[in-house]
Design a protein around this motif. Sequence first.
Motif, short mmCIF file in Angstrom:
data_model
loop_
_atom_site.label_atom_id
_atom_site.label_comp_id
_atom_site.label_asym_id
_atom_site.label_seq_id
_atom_site.Cartn_x
_atom_site.Cartn_y
_atom_site.Cartn_z
N PRO A 14 59.56 51.27 15.41
CA PRO A 14 58.19 51.23 15.89
C PRO A 14 57.99 49.61 16.40
O PRO A 14 57.15 49.57 17.36
CB PRO A 14 57.33 51.84 14.90
N GLN A 15 58.32 48.79 15.71
CA GLN A 15 58.02 47.42 15.81
C GLN A 15 58.87 47.15 17.29
O GLN A 15 58.13 46.37 18.11
CB GLN A 15 58.38 46.49 14.83
N ILE A 16 60.20 47.43 17.32
CA ILE A 16 60.89 47.10 18.47
C ILE A 16 60.31 47.82 19.73
O ILE A 16 60.12 47.21 20.80
CB ILE A 16 62.46 47.59 18.26
N GLU A 17 60.03 49.07 19.56
CA GLU A 17 59.44 49.98 20.68
C GLU A 17 58.08 48.94 21.12
O GLU A 17 57.84 48.88 22.50
CB GLU A 17 59.00 51.30 20.37
N GLY A 18 57.21 48.35 20.35
CA GLY A 18 56.04 48.02 20.42
C GLY A 18 56.45 46.40 21.30
O GLY A 18 55.65 46.21 22.21
N MET A 19 57.37 45.75 21.00
CA MET A 19 57.54 44.56 21.75
C MET A 19 58.29 44.88 22.94
O MET A 19 58.00 44.27 24.00
CB MET A 19 58.74 43.90 20.69
N ILE A 20 58.90 45.94 23.17
CA ILE A 20 59.59 46.15 24.37
C ILE A 20 58.40 46.74 25.36
O ILE A 20 58.54 46.22 26.63
CB ILE A 20 60.63 47.38 24.29
N ALA A 21 57.40 47.47 24.78
CA ALA A 21 56.24 47.65 25.63
C ALA A 21 55.66 46.53 26.09
O ALA A 21 54.98 46.28 27.42
CB ALA A 21 55.21 48.61 24.77
N LYS A 22 55.49 45.43 25.45
CA LYS A 22 54.80 44.23 25.84
C LYS A 22 55.46 43.54 26.88
O LYS A 22 54.76 42.63 27.62
CB LYS A 22 54.60 43.16 24.58
N VAL A 23 56.51 43.50 27.12
CA VAL A 23 57.63 42.93 28.04
C VAL A 23 58.43 43.91 28.88
O VAL A 23 59.24 43.46 29.34
CB VAL A 23 58.44 41.78 27.40
N ALA A 24 57.66 45.16 28.99
CA ALA A 24 58.54 46.11 29.80
C ALA A 24 58.86 45.72 31.34
O ALA A 24 59.74 46.11 31.78
CB ALA A 24 57.92 47.52 29.84
N HIS A 25 57.93 44.86 31.80
CA HIS A 25 58.01 44.48 33.45
C HIS A 25 59.06 43.49 33.56
O HIS A 25 59.44 43.08 34.49
CB HIS A 25 56.73 44.00 33.86
N LEU A 26 59.74 42.91 32.52
CA LEU A 26 60.60 41.70 32.48
C LEU A 26 61.97 42.44 32.02
O LEU A 26 63.07 41.73 32.07
CB LEU A 26 60.18 40.45 31.59
N GLU A 41 52.50 32.37 26.98
CA GLU A 41 53.14 32.11 25.53
C GLU A 41 53.89 33.43 24.59
O GLU A 41 54.61 33.36 24.14
CB GLU A 41 52.32 31.12 24.74
N ARG A 42 52.62 34.35 24.75
CA ARG A 42 52.98 35.51 23.70
C ARG A 42 54.24 36.40 24.23
O ARG A 42 54.94 36.91 23.40
CB ARG A 42 51.57 36.32 23.98
N GLN A 43 54.30 36.54 25.74
CA GLN A 43 55.50 37.28 26.29
C GLN A 43 56.61 36.40 25.96
O GLN A 43 57.72 36.99 25.48
CB GLN A 43 55.20 37.31 27.55
N LYS A 44 56.53 35.15 25.94
CA LYS A 44 57.77 34.14 25.74
C LYS A 44 58.22 34.27 24.26
O LYS A 44 59.67 34.49 24.04
CB LYS A 44 57.69 32.67 26.14
N ARG A 45 57.42 34.40 23.38
CA ARG A 45 57.64 34.67 22.09
C ARG A 45 58.29 35.92 21.63
O ARG A 45 59.39 36.05 21.04
CB ARG A 45 56.77 33.95 21.11
N THR A 46 57.86 36.93 22.38
CA THR A 46 58.29 38.28 22.14
C THR A 46 59.78 38.26 22.59
O THR A 46 60.47 38.76 22.05
CB THR A 46 57.43 39.25 23.12
N LEU A 47 60.17 37.57 23.77
CA LEU A 47 61.59 37.70 24.46
C LEU A 47 62.47 37.00 23.31
O LEU A 47 63.50 37.42 23.22
CB LEU A 47 61.55 37.09 25.71
N GLU A 48 61.88 35.76 22.92
CA GLU A 48 62.53 35.16 21.85
C GLU A 48 62.97 35.96 20.65
O GLU A 48 64.08 36.11 20.22
CB GLU A 48 61.87 33.98 21.30
N ALA A 49 62.02 36.78 20.10
CA ALA A 49 62.19 37.73 18.95
C ALA A 49 63.12 38.53 19.35
O ALA A 49 63.82 39.18 18.25
CB ALA A 49 60.90 38.22 18.65
N LEU A 50 63.04 39.12 20.51
CA LEU A 50 64.00 40.13 20.95
C LEU A 50 65.40 39.58 21.08
O LEU A 50 66.49 40.36 21.21
CB LEU A 50 63.59 40.83 22.29
#
Length: 59
Positions: free
Chosen positions: A41-53, A17-26
């Motif tokens: 820095p916030q966007i970089e962190g979000m991208i790092a969390k879902v880098a595999h997607l 769910e955390r990755q799904k919400r990160t994708l929504e936020a992006l």
Amino acid sequence: MKKVKVTLVKSRIGRPERQKRTLEALGLGRISSSNEHTLTPQIEGMIAKVAHLVKVEEI
């Protein structure tokens, strides 16, 4: 500041769910959807969390 284009290349089905919400936020809903962001820095962190997607390109 630098701008980046983030594109969803893999499905979010079966992801935590955390990755799904990160994708929504992006702003990424469907595969091949993309969105432009200013690279903070916030966007970089979000991208790092879902880098595999996602695929990231500099603009």
